[in-house]
Design an enzyme around this catalytic site. Structure first.
Site, mmCIF file in Angstrom:
data_model
loop_
_atom_site.group_PDB
_atom_site.id
_atom_site.type_symbol
_atom_site.label_atom_id
_atom_site.label_comp_id
_atom_site.label_asym_id
_atom_site.label_seq_id
_atom_site.Cartn_x
_atom_site.Cartn_y
_atom_site.Cartn_z
ATOM 1 N N LYS A 66 -10.683 -1.834 7.499
ATOM 2 C CA LYS A 66 -9.486 -1.345 8.173
ATOM 3 C C LYS A 66 -9.952 -0.770 9.508
ATOM 4 C CE LYS A 66 -6.182 2.470 7.794
ATOM 5 N NZ LYS A 66 -5.651 3.514 6.909
ATOM 6 N N GLU A 81 0.849 -1.190 0.000
ATOM 7 C CA GLU A 81 0.000 0.000 0.000
ATOM 8 C C GLU A 81 0.883 1.238 0.000
ATOM 9 O OE1 GLU A 81 -2.548 2.528 3.238
ATOM 10 O OE2 GLU A 81 -2.394 0.366 3.539
#
Length: 142
Positions: A98, A9
């Protein structure tokens, strides 16, 4: 990657983020998922897709970002801090959650969420997870 990393990421608020995503997506093996973090608006989802990213991670739960991510066939991991946000994100099509910020969501909270979230929900605490407390999060269902 040699150590087993399968997700990369790149935060959009980092220097040359889209170019980094472009280079990583082009050079890493196809089993490595490359994408962007700190994706705040749906226009950024388009830019991530154009750069070759397959993953969109946000610090918040934004319906437009989730829906645009899914419309483009990308993986959606919005940030959530409450069960209400978690269920809304899943209703809008998120692939996983998340749990953010992790410092405010200790393992006992993750365990409580696990009791009510769909069993197959990918739940990833972010922020505050260290080698010292990782096992506790894992045991709690993260």
């Amino acid at each position: 990657v040699a150590a087993g990393i399968r997700i990369v990421e790149v935060p959009l608020n980092s220097p040359q983020a889209l170019e980094s995503i472009r280079l990583l997506a082009a050079s890493l093996p196809e089993e490595v998922v490359v994408g962007a973090g700190t994706v705040l608006v749906s226009n950024d989802v388009d830019r991530v897709a154009e750069a070759g990213g397959a993953l969109v991670v946000s610090p918040n739960m934004d319906e437009e970002v989730i829906k645009r991510t899914k419309a483009l066939g990308l993986i959606s991991l919005p940030g959530v801090a409450t069960p209400t946000e978690a269920f809304a994100a899943l209703r809008h099509g998120a692939d996983g959650l998340k749990a953010f910020p992790g410092e405010q969501l200790p393992p006992k909270i993750i365990k409580a969420w696990r009791a009510v979230l769909p069993k197959d929900t990918c739940l990833l605490p972010v922020g505050g997870v260290t080698t010292d407390n990782m096992l506790a999060y894992w045991t709690a269902g993260a």
